[in-house]
Structure formats: C-alpha cells, structure tokens
Design a protein around this motif. Structure first.
Motif, PDB file in Angstrom:
ATOM      1  N   MET A  70      48.763  23.821  18.500  1.00  0.00           N
ATOM      2  CA  MET A  70      47.862  24.570  19.387  1.00  0.00           C
ATOM      3  C   MET A  70      48.549  25.860  19.845  1.00  0.00           C
ATOM      4  O   MET A  70      49.701  25.858  20.241  1.00  0.00           O
ATOM      5  N   ASN A  71      47.806  26.930  19.786  1.00  0.00           N
ATOM      6  CA  ASN A  71      48.292  28.201  20.275  1.00  0.00           C
ATOM      7  C   ASN A  71      48.422  28.130  21.806  1.00  0.00           C
ATOM      8  O   ASN A  71      47.469  27.852  22.494  1.00  0.00           O
ATOM      9  N   ARG A  72      49.619  28.352  22.356  1.00  0.00           N
ATOM     10  CA  ARG A  72      49.815  28.250  23.804  1.00  0.00           C
ATOM     11  C   ARG A  72      49.019  29.348  24.504  1.00  0.00           C
ATOM     12  O   ARG A  72      48.877  30.451  23.986  1.00  0.00           O
ATOM     13  N   ALA A  73      48.543  29.036  25.690  1.00  0.00           N
ATOM     14  CA  ALA A  73      47.649  29.965  26.382  1.00  0.00           C
ATOM     15  C   ALA A  73      48.326  30.607  27.591  1.00  0.00           C
ATOM     16  O   ALA A  73      49.318  30.109  28.107  1.00  0.00           O
ATOM     17  N   GLY A  74      47.742  31.720  28.014  1.00  0.00           N
ATOM     18  CA  GLY A  74      48.097  32.318  29.305  1.00  0.00           C
ATOM     19  C   GLY A  74      46.987  31.986  30.284  1.00  0.00           C
ATOM     20  O   GLY A  74      45.924  31.499  29.893  1.00  0.00           O
ATOM     21  N   ARG A  75      47.219  32.238  31.549  1.00  0.00           N
ATOM     22  CA  ARG A  75      46.167  31.894  32.519  1.00  0.00           C
ATOM     23  C   ARG A  75      46.260  32.761  33.768  1.00  0.00           C
ATOM     24  O   ARG A  75      47.313  33.336  34.085  1.00  0.00           O
ATOM     25  N   PHE A  76      45.127  32.822  34.474  1.00  0.00           N
ATOM     26  CA  PHE A  76      45.087  33.381  35.826  1.00  0.00           C
ATOM     27  C   PHE A  76      44.435  32.308  36.672  1.00  0.00           C
ATOM     28  O   PHE A  76      43.427  31.725  36.266  1.00  0.00           O
ATOM     29  N   ALA A  77      45.027  32.026  37.831  1.00  0.00           N
ATOM     30  CA  ALA A  77      44.595  30.847  38.597  1.00  0.00           C
ATOM     31  C   ALA A  77      44.366  31.189  40.072  1.00  0.00           C
ATOM     32  O   ALA A  77      45.087  30.713  40.950  1.00  0.00           O
ATOM     33  N   PRO A  78      43.369  32.010  40.364  1.00  0.00           N
ATOM     34  CA  PRO A  78      43.160  32.402  41.760  1.00  0.00           C
ATOM     35  C   PRO A  78      42.553  31.283  42.603  1.00  0.00           C
ATOM     36  O   PRO A  78      41.856  30.408  42.094  1.00  0.00           O
ATOM     37  N   SER A  79      42.818  31.341  43.897  1.00  0.00           N
ATOM     38  CA  SER A  79      42.093  30.475  44.837  1.00  0.00           C
ATOM     39  C   SER A  79      40.862  31.275  45.266  1.00  0.00           C
ATOM     40  O   SER A  79      41.005  32.440  45.655  1.00  0.00           O
ATOM     41  N   PRO A  80      39.672  30.686  45.207  1.00  0.00           N
ATOM     42  CA  PRO A  80      38.470  31.453  45.563  1.00  0.00           C
ATOM     43  C   PRO A  80      38.268  31.514  47.073  1.00  0.00           C
ATOM     44  O   PRO A  80      37.322  30.958  47.628  1.00  0.00           O
ATOM     45  N   THR A  81      39.204  32.178  47.744  1.00  0.00           N
ATOM     46  CA  THR A  81      39.170  32.219  49.208  1.00  0.00           C
ATOM     47  C   THR A  81      38.899  33.635  49.716  1.00  0.00           C
ATOM     48  O   THR A  81      39.040  33.910  50.895  1.00  0.00           O
ATOM     49  N   GLY A  82      38.531  34.527  48.801  1.00  0.00           N
ATOM     50  CA  GLY A  82      38.218  35.900  49.192  1.00  0.00           C
ATOM     51  C   GLY A  82      38.167  36.741  47.941  1.00  0.00           C
ATOM     52  O   GLY A  82      38.522  36.254  46.861  1.00  0.00           O
TER      53      GLY A  82
ATOM     54  N   VAL B  52      48.351  41.767  34.149  1.00  0.00           N
ATOM     55  CA  VAL B  52      49.619  41.521  33.439  1.00  0.00           C
ATOM     56  C   VAL B  52      49.541  40.199  32.674  1.00  0.00           C
ATOM     57  O   VAL B  52      49.951  40.111  31.510  1.00  0.00           O
ATOM     58  N   ALA B  53      48.997  39.172  33.317  1.00  0.00           N
ATOM     59  CA  ALA B  53      48.906  37.861  32.646  1.00  0.00           C
ATOM     60  C   ALA B  53      48.015  37.969  31.409  1.00  0.00           C
ATOM     61  O   ALA B  53      48.326  37.421  30.343  1.00  0.00           O
ATOM     62  N   TRP B  54      46.922  38.683  31.542  1.00  0.00           N
ATOM     63  CA  TRP B  54      45.979  38.838  30.419  1.00  0.00           C
ATOM     64  C   TRP B  54      46.630  39.637  29.282  1.00  0.00           C
ATOM     65  O   TRP B  54      46.548  39.263  28.113  1.00  0.00           O
ATOM     66  N   LEU B  55      47.312  40.754  29.662  1.00  0.00           N
ATOM     67  CA  LEU B  55      47.962  41.585  28.632  1.00  0.00           C
ATOM     68  C   LEU B  55      49.079  40.806  27.937  1.00  0.00           C
ATOM     69  O   LEU B  55      49.273  40.926  26.727  1.00  0.00           O
ATOM     70  N   ALA B  56      49.815  39.993  28.717  1.00  0.00           N
ATOM     71  CA  ALA B  56      50.910  39.218  28.123  1.00  0.00           C
ATOM     72  C   ALA B  56      50.351  38.264  27.069  1.00  0.00           C
ATOM     73  O   ALA B  56      50.911  38.123  25.977  1.00  0.00           O
ATOM     74  N   ALA B  57      49.224  37.628  27.382  1.00  0.00           N
ATOM     75  CA  ALA B  57      48.635  36.692  26.414  1.00  0.00           C
ATOM     76  C   ALA B  57      48.031  37.442  25.229  1.00  0.00           C
ATOM     77  O   ALA B  57      48.326  37.142  24.062  1.00  0.00           O
ATOM     78  N   ARG B  58      47.216  38.432  25.516  1.00  0.00           N
ATOM     79  CA  ARG B  58      46.491  39.129  24.436  1.00  0.00           C
ATOM     80  C   ARG B  58      47.424  39.918  23.518  1.00  0.00           C
ATOM     81  O   ARG B  58      47.162  40.017  22.323  1.00  0.00           O
ATOM     82  N   SER B  59      48.507  40.479  24.078  1.00  0.00           N
ATOM     83  CA  SER B  59      49.409  41.258  23.218  1.00  0.00           C
ATOM     84  C   SER B  59      50.160  40.347  22.248  1.00  0.00           C
ATOM     85  O   SER B  59      50.731  40.810  21.267  1.00  0.00           O
ATOM     86  N   GLN B  60      50.143  39.038  22.526  1.00  0.00           N
ATOM     87  CA  GLN B  60      50.741  38.063  21.595  1.00  0.00           C
ATOM     88  C   GLN B  60      49.665  37.384  20.753  1.00  0.00           C
ATOM     89  O   GLN B  60      49.932  36.374  20.098  1.00  0.00           O
ATOM     90  N   GLY B  61      48.449  37.852  20.875  1.00  0.00           N
ATOM     91  CA  GLY B  61      47.338  37.214  20.148  1.00  0.00           C
ATOM     92  C   GLY B  61      46.982  35.849  20.741  1.00  0.00           C
ATOM     93  O   GLY B  61      46.384  35.006  20.060  1.00  0.00           O
ATOM     94  N   GLY B  62      47.347  35.619  22.005  1.00  0.00           N
ATOM     95  CA  GLY B  62      47.160  34.292  22.603  1.00  0.00           C
ATOM     96  C   GLY B  62      45.828  34.127  23.312  1.00  0.00           C
ATOM     97  O   GLY B  62      45.124  35.095  23.604  1.00  0.00           O
ATOM     98  N   ARG B  63      45.514  32.870  23.611  1.00  0.00           N
ATOM     99  CA  ARG B  63      44.305  32.572  24.383  1.00  0.00           C
ATOM    100  C   ARG B  63      44.562  32.859  25.857  1.00  0.00           C
ATOM    101  O   ARG B  63      45.708  32.900  26.303  1.00  0.00           O
ATOM    102  N   PHE B  64      43.470  33.019  26.606  1.00  0.00           N
ATOM    103  CA  PHE B  64      43.609  33.271  28.039  1.00  0.00           C
ATOM    104  C   PHE B  64      42.589  32.439  28.785  1.00  0.00           C
ATOM    105  O   PHE B  64      41.427  32.343  28.375  1.00  0.00           O
TER     106      PHE B  64
ATOM    107  N   GLY C 181      37.590  44.509  32.361  1.00  0.00           N
ATOM    108  CA  GLY C 181      37.687  44.184  30.927  1.00  0.00           C
ATOM    109  C   GLY C 181      38.556  42.964  30.659  1.00  0.00           C
ATOM    110  O   GLY C 181      38.992  42.735  29.534  1.00  0.00           O
ATOM    111  N   ILE C 182      38.827  42.168  31.698  1.00  0.00           N
ATOM    112  CA  ILE C 182      39.619  40.940  31.506  1.00  0.00           C
ATOM    113  C   ILE C 182      38.654  39.817  31.132  1.00  0.00           C
ATOM    114  O   ILE C 182      37.659  39.590  31.830  1.00  0.00           O
ATOM    115  N   ASP C 183      38.930  39.135  30.038  1.00  0.00           N
ATOM    116  CA  ASP C 183      38.032  38.056  29.604  1.00  0.00           C
ATOM    117  C   ASP C 183      38.834  36.766  29.387  1.00  0.00           C
ATOM    118  O   ASP C 183      40.061  36.760  29.479  1.00  0.00           O
ATOM    119  N   TRP C 184      38.140  35.670  29.133  1.00  0.00           N
ATOM    120  CA  TRP C 184      38.803  34.376  28.957  1.00  0.00           C
ATOM    121  C   TRP C 184      38.052  33.586  27.902  1.00  0.00           C
ATOM    122  O   TRP C 184      36.899  33.895  27.572  1.00  0.00           O
TER     123      TRP C 184
END
Ligand code: GLU
Length: 298
Positions: free
Chosen positions: A1-13, A25-37, A65-68
């Motif tokens: 499995m291709n390892r993924a990157g993630r963003f994990a906000p708390s929906p508190t605001g 940064v998290a998205w670019l780190a994953a996408r620049s490696q061709g990884g999932r997000f 333009g950040i997608d998952w």
C-alpha cells in the motif's frame, strides 16, 4: 500500500493561517511524492466540535486547491477501535484508573518530579492496589484511565526539528467523561489509515514521545514526523481557532492571494500576488527546504 499523508484538524473553528499553512505543507509533502492524502476530523470533544466548522474547513481547504482521496474520517465514529486499543493495553497491565480531581492534578503536577516535563502527571494513582482501584472504577466512582508509562524515555528524529527526546508521563487515555484522548486516537488512526509521514504544527512536537511509546506498546508502526514551524500573530502570539482572526474569510481577499502569502512564507514563491492553486507549487516543493523558523503575520 502506498503510504499516505494526512491533515487532521479539530472542527472547533475556522482554520487560521497557521493551520492552512500546515495543511498545505502536508498536502505538498504527500503529492510531491505521488502519495495519497487523507482528511480526518478530530472531533472527539463533543462540547467543542461542530459540523458547521467541518464544512467551513472543507470549503477553505478546497479554495486553496487542497484535495483528498477518500471521504473524510471522523474520530467520533471510531470509538470501537479506540476501545480495543485500551483493552489491549489494559490486558498488558499498562492502564490504571485515576481518581484525582483537576485541582489535585494541578497541585501535584506543579511539584518537580525527576525527568518528567513540567505539568506532567506524577503518577499519584499509579500506586493504588490494582484490584481495589478497578473495583472503585467498576462501581461508578468518577475516574479517567491513564497509561502506565513507567517513565519511559523516547528519542526520535524529526525531519524538520532534528533529534528530539522526551520522558513520557502517565497521560490520560480516556477522560473521566468517557471521551477517548487525542493521544490514543491519533495513534490508532495514523496506523489504521496507513500514514507514512505525519506533517503537523510544531505545537504538537512534544506529543510525539507519548505517541511513539503508544505505537510501541500497541505494536503499530511509527511513521516519520515533520513538525512545521508556526505562524504567529503580529505580537508574536500563537494563533488560536477560538480567536477567529487570520482566517481565509477574515482576510477578505481572493484565496489565491492568501495562497501566495503562504507560498512566499514557505520559500516557494517570490512576492507573487496570486497563486491560482496549490497544485502550482508541487513541482518546486521540497519538505527539507522549508524555513525552520516561525513566521509572523504583519
Ligand atoms: N487535531 C489536532 C489539531 O487540530 C492535530 C493533530 C495531529 O495532527 O496530530 O491541532
């Protein structure tokens, strides 16, 4: 499995500029490696989490333009996984009930205690006889569940901050109101979602020793860690979601202009006036070259 990157906000605001910058940064780190997000809402605290905030966070991330790659996961729907992890730790004698009140914890934690960081729980209830303590818990006395960390020391290499170390205190796994703690849920989820590298704000760097210890105790893989320096307010203060300032909406400018500011702060663009979408930044991105210091809003 291709390892993924993630963003994990708390929906508190709504997300402030620091969180948006970390997400980028998290998205670019994953996408620049061709990884999932992946996007994960850390909505364990029912008093503070709101679905309206999830919707605003999603719309602001999209505006940049950040997608998952899969439907966002919500921690509030994953209690069974966390309960299983607690059971496993308990079976190994690594969990104990804690009956301390907040005031008692505050008082005990303010006394110096060896190698543990300031504010750490000094283990008051760790010395209670286990059979009696569990009986008190089972008959309904209010209690939290804590990890018996045995003062373990963890050393790791952060990709942006370098070598880090920390002694782990007996931190809370399940709060006295029954809510699973962030430290537990994040470890279970990062493993379940196949996260290869955790890219998040530097304010969470000190949580990493606790999380690595939990991974070891639960026989889960330890991902890489990269803690992104914070965006500070004009007076050098930390931004907080509850302040409601420095958000995409409060800036009142097209998202591309905010994206240009973020890109510039990361050394990814000269003083550009507008960057149409995060994907324009992928080609030049190198996680190891982002600035190692916090940036101030002016
Ligand atoms: N939910 C945390 C926050 O919003 C982030 C946790 C993490 O990335 O590990 O600050």
């Amino acid at each position: 499995m291709n390892r993924a990157g993630r963003f994990a906000p708390s929906p508190t605001g709504p997300l402030h500029l620091g969180s948006l910058r970390t997400a980028l940064v998290a998205w670019l780190a994953a996408r620049s490696q061709g990884g999932r997000f992946l996007l994960r809402f850390e909505d364990l605290d029912p008093r503070r989490s709101r679905s309206e905030y999830e919707a605003i966070q999603i719309s602001d991330l999209r505006a940049l333009g950040i997608d998952w790659d899969a439907a966002p996961v919500r921690q509030s729907q994953r209690s069974a996984l966390y309960a299983r992890a607690v059971e496993r730790l308990r079976a190994e004698g690594r969990v104990y009930p804690c009956f301390c009140s907040r005031a008692e914890i505050r008082e005990a934690a303010s006394a110096p205690h060896g190698e543990l960081p300031e504010g750490a729980y000094p283990g008051t209830c760790a010395t209670l006889a286990p059979a009696q303590a569990w009986r008190r818990a089972e008959v309904g006395e209010r209690h939290a569940l804590r990890l018996r960390a045995e003062g373990e020391h963890v050393v790791w290499r952060d990709r942006l901050l370098g070598e880090r170390r920390g002694s782990v205190d007996d931190f809370v796994l399940v709060r006295s109101d029954g809510v699973f703690a962030y430290q537990l849920a994040v470890v279970v989820d990062d493993a379940a979602q196949g996260i290869g590298e955790v890219v998040r704000g530097a304010d969470l760097a000190d949580s990493t020793a606790r999380q690595i210890l939990l991974q070891r105790l639960l026989a889960l893989p330890t991902p890489g860690y990269a803690h992104v320096p914070l965006v500070l307010g004009p007076l050098g203060q930390r931004l907080a979601k509850r302040d409601g300032g420095a958000t995409l909406a409060s800036r009142g400018e097209p998202p591309g202009v905010t994206l240009a500011w973020l890109a510039h702060s990361l050394g990814l663009a000269q003083d550009a006036e507008c960057v149409a979408s995060a994907s324009a930044l992928v080609a030049n991105f190198d996680l190891d070259r982002i600035p190692g210091h916090s940036v101030k809003l002016c």
